[in-house]
Design a protein around this motif. Structure first.
Motif, PDB file in Angstrom:
ATOM      1  N   UNK A  77       0.802  -1.303  -0.015  1.00  0.00           N
ATOM      2  CA  UNK A  77       0.068   0.053  -0.047  1.00  0.00           C
ATOM      3  C   UNK A  77       0.912   1.187  -0.244  1.00  0.00           C
ATOM      4  N   UNK A  78       2.003   1.149   0.695  1.00  0.00           N
ATOM      5  CA  UNK A  78       2.903   2.199   0.755  1.00  0.00           C
ATOM      6  C   UNK A  78       3.211   2.855  -0.623  1.00  0.00           C
ATOM      7  N   UNK A  79       3.427   2.012  -1.713  1.00  0.00           N
ATOM      8  CA  UNK A  79       3.864   2.494  -2.962  1.00  0.00           C
ATOM      9  C   UNK A  79       2.611   2.784  -4.056  1.00  0.00           C
ATOM     10  N   UNK A  80       1.376   2.492  -3.483  1.00  0.00           N
ATOM     11  CA  UNK A  80       0.153   2.773  -4.369  1.00  0.00           C
ATOM     12  C   UNK A  80      -0.668   3.891  -3.978  1.00  0.00           C
ATOM     13  N   UNK A  81      -1.504   3.963  -4.557  1.00  0.00           N
ATOM     14  CA  UNK A  81      -2.329   5.273  -4.511  1.00  0.00           C
ATOM     15  C   UNK A  81      -3.662   4.643  -3.768  1.00  0.00           C
ATOM     16  N   UNK A  82      -4.466   5.464  -3.242  1.00  0.00           N
ATOM     17  CA  UNK A  82      -5.724   5.301  -2.518  1.00  0.00           C
ATOM     18  C   UNK A  82      -6.777   4.560  -3.370  1.00  0.00           C
ATOM     19  N   UNK A  83      -6.549   4.762  -4.838  1.00  0.00           N
ATOM     20  CA  UNK A  83      -7.530   4.217  -5.659  1.00  0.00           C
ATOM     21  C   UNK A  83      -7.347   2.946  -6.137  1.00  0.00           C
ATOM     22  N   UNK A  84      -6.166   2.484  -5.569  1.00  0.00           N
ATOM     23  CA  UNK A  84      -5.768   0.812  -6.220  1.00  0.00           C
ATOM     24  C   UNK A  84      -6.558   0.016  -5.459  1.00  0.00           C
ATOM     25  N   UNK A  85      -6.821  -1.267  -6.301  1.00  0.00           N
ATOM     26  CA  UNK A  85      -7.482  -2.211  -5.810  1.00  0.00           C
ATOM     27  C   UNK A  85      -6.788  -3.442  -5.509  1.00  0.00           C
ATOM     28  N   UNK A  86      -7.374  -4.178  -4.334  1.00  0.00           N
ATOM     29  CA  UNK A  86      -6.548  -5.414  -3.881  1.00  0.00           C
ATOM     30  C   UNK A  86      -7.520  -6.598  -4.253  1.00  0.00           C
ATOM     31  N   UNK A  87      -7.058  -7.584  -4.898  1.00  0.00           N
ATOM     32  CA  UNK A  87      -7.801  -8.714  -5.023  1.00  0.00           C
ATOM     33  C   UNK A  87      -7.610  -9.672  -3.881  1.00  0.00           C
ATOM     34  N   UNK A  88      -8.985  -9.910  -3.306  1.00  0.00           N
ATOM     35  CA  UNK A  88      -8.844 -10.715  -2.161  1.00  0.00           C
ATOM     36  C   UNK A  88      -8.131 -12.097  -2.184  1.00  0.00           C
ATOM     37  N   UNK A  89      -7.386 -12.247  -0.949  1.00  0.00           N
ATOM     38  CA  UNK A  89      -6.887 -13.451  -0.463  1.00  0.00           C
ATOM     39  C   UNK A  89      -8.109 -14.066  -0.011  1.00  0.00           C
ATOM     40  N   UNK A  90      -8.468 -15.641  -0.246  1.00  0.00           N
ATOM     41  CA  UNK A  90      -9.460 -16.203   0.228  1.00  0.00           C
ATOM     42  C   UNK A  90      -9.609 -16.197   1.653  1.00  0.00           C
ATOM     43  N   UNK A  91      -8.328 -16.647   2.364  1.00  0.00           N
ATOM     44  CA  UNK A  91      -8.088 -16.837   3.630  1.00  0.00           C
ATOM     45  C   UNK A  91      -8.511 -15.349   4.484  1.00  0.00           C
ATOM     46  N   UNK A  92      -7.890 -14.300   4.043  1.00  0.00           N
ATOM     47  CA  UNK A  92      -8.094 -13.154   4.620  1.00  0.00           C
ATOM     48  C   UNK A  92      -9.574 -12.718   4.482  1.00  0.00           C
ATOM     49  N   UNK A  93     -10.134 -12.885   3.473  1.00  0.00           N
ATOM     50  CA  UNK A  93     -11.668 -12.499   3.222  1.00  0.00           C
ATOM     51  C   UNK A  93     -12.420 -13.041   4.129  1.00  0.00           C
ATOM     52  N   UNK A  94     -12.152 -14.535   4.554  1.00  0.00           N
ATOM     53  CA  UNK A  94     -12.799 -15.212   5.389  1.00  0.00           C
ATOM     54  C   UNK A  94     -12.503 -14.850   6.940  1.00  0.00           C
ATOM     55  N   UNK A  95     -11.437 -14.563   7.092  1.00  0.00           N
ATOM     56  CA  UNK A  95     -11.202 -13.981   8.598  1.00  0.00           C
ATOM     57  C   UNK A  95     -11.810 -12.611   8.664  1.00  0.00           C
ATOM     58  N   UNK A 104     -14.842 -11.602   7.394  1.00  0.00           N
ATOM     59  CA  UNK A 104     -16.002 -11.669   7.839  1.00  0.00           C
ATOM     60  C   UNK A 104     -16.612 -12.314   8.807  1.00  0.00           C
ATOM     61  N   UNK A 105     -15.689 -13.479   9.244  1.00  0.00           N
ATOM     62  CA  UNK A 105     -15.965 -14.228  10.422  1.00  0.00           C
ATOM     63  C   UNK A 105     -15.787 -13.546  11.765  1.00  0.00           C
ATOM     64  N   UNK A 106     -14.547 -12.636  11.484  1.00  0.00           N
ATOM     65  CA  UNK A 106     -14.255 -11.768  12.765  1.00  0.00           C
ATOM     66  C   UNK A 106     -15.395 -10.688  13.173  1.00  0.00           C
ATOM     67  N   UNK A 107     -16.040 -10.407  11.836  1.00  0.00           N
ATOM     68  CA  UNK A 107     -17.131  -9.242  12.159  1.00  0.00           C
ATOM     69  C   UNK A 107     -18.230  -9.915  12.866  1.00  0.00           C
ATOM     70  N   UNK A 108     -18.582 -10.937  12.250  1.00  0.00           N
ATOM     71  CA  UNK A 108     -19.857 -11.993  12.817  1.00  0.00           C
ATOM     72  C   UNK A 108     -19.603 -12.430  14.028  1.00  0.00           C
ATOM     73  N   UNK A 109     -18.318 -12.579  14.444  1.00  0.00           N
ATOM     74  CA  UNK A 109     -18.010 -13.221  16.034  1.00  0.00           C
ATOM     75  C   UNK A 109     -17.949 -11.973  17.024  1.00  0.00           C
ATOM     76  N   UNK A 110     -17.628 -10.877  16.608  1.00  0.00           N
ATOM     77  CA  UNK A 110     -17.272  -9.586  17.342  1.00  0.00           C
ATOM     78  C   UNK A 110     -18.726  -9.001  17.697  1.00  0.00           C
ATOM     79  N   UNK A 111     -19.575  -9.129  16.660  1.00  0.00           N
ATOM     80  CA  UNK A 111     -21.098  -8.537  16.683  1.00  0.00           C
ATOM     81  C   UNK A 111     -21.858  -9.502  17.647  1.00  0.00           C
ATOM     82  N   UNK A 112     -21.562 -10.623  17.982  1.00  0.00           N
ATOM     83  CA  UNK A 112     -22.160 -11.397  18.851  1.00  0.00           C
ATOM     84  C   UNK A 112     -21.410 -11.342  20.399  1.00  0.00           C
TER      85      UNK A 112
END
Length: 250
Positions: free
Chosen positions: A197-215, A217-225
């Protein structure tokens, strides 16, 4: 850059007849994951002369300051800051932790930070960070997300996690929050993303790593409860009143 910012602060003081007690950076530069084109999010806490606070008519408790692609100045009156502090407003707690301080009068940061400790509420802070994350989820595409959005979500979720697990004020900076990520490999991967991110702009896109994406969404659900405590319904305001009176009379 600090010299330019101090000059702008001086101009704001003179134009509005105020004294800035504390000025800091707030945003990706202070959090520790700035991009090449990140703007400067400068936050000011100011006071007016004593007579201004004795007015029959309420005075404005913030300044309307221009925002552009480089500068984002935001200024709050000390009275507003303290009113929000006794409500355990998370923003105030974060401003007073900023690692980038542009101006400070009479150790204001340390004194105000000590005062903050008595007004922490686990429920208020946890719900604040979960709310920030939830708002950012709508910016996610199915298989990609902007780097800026990704780190806003990660910081919010890890701050909420800190509050749930430690029942203490979460660090403002992102690096200490990473200690809450138990998976060492995933933690290391996030560190590598910061470097990207340090060498990119704020408009640049990141393609999801499956493990990070799962982490995420699961973390949000767990913390919400998660069960979090609401502090006592009444916070002692006399300490804040004493602090306010001393500061505006200096």
């Amino acid at each position: 850059m600090k010299a330019i910012i101090l000059k702008k602060i001086k101009e704001i003081e003179e134009a509005n007849n105020i004294q800035v007690l504390y000025a800091c950076e707030f945003g990706s530069r202070a959090w520790g994951f700035a991009s090449t084109d990140s703007d400067y999010d400068v936050r000011l806490i100011y006071k007016r002369n004593v007579e201004a606070y004795l007015s029959v008519v309420d005075i404005p408790d913030f300044l309307n300051l221009a925002i552009d692609e480089v500068w984002d100045f935001n200024a709050w009156d000390i009275k507003k800051v303290l009113e929000l502090m006794i409500k355990s407003n998370t923003t105030v707690f974060e401003w007073l932790q900023s690692p980038i301080v542009y101006k400070e009068v009479d150790s204001f940061k340390d004194k105000a930070w000590q005062l903050c400790q008595a007004y922490y509420c686990q429920q208020t802070h946890t719900h604040h960070y979960l709310g920030l994350a939830k708002k950012k989820f709508i910016e996610i595409d199915e298989d990609k997300v902007k780097y800026k959005t990704l780190f806003y979500i990660l910081r919010a979720l890890l701050s909420a996690k800190w509050n749930v697990e430690n029942n203490t004020i979460a660090p403002m900076e992102f690096k200490p929050l990473l200690s809450t990520v138990e998976d060492v490999r995933l933690r290391g991967y996030i560190v590598e993303l910061i470097k990207e991110k340090e060498v990119l702009t704020e408009k640049d896109w990141y393609k999801w790593d499956a493990e990070l994406k799962e982490y995420v969404y699961q973390l949000y659900e767990r913390l919400s409860k998660a069960t979090v405590r609401k502090s006592k319904g009444y916070f002692d305001i006399e300490c804040v009143n004493d602090f306010f009176r001393k500061e505006v009379r200096l």
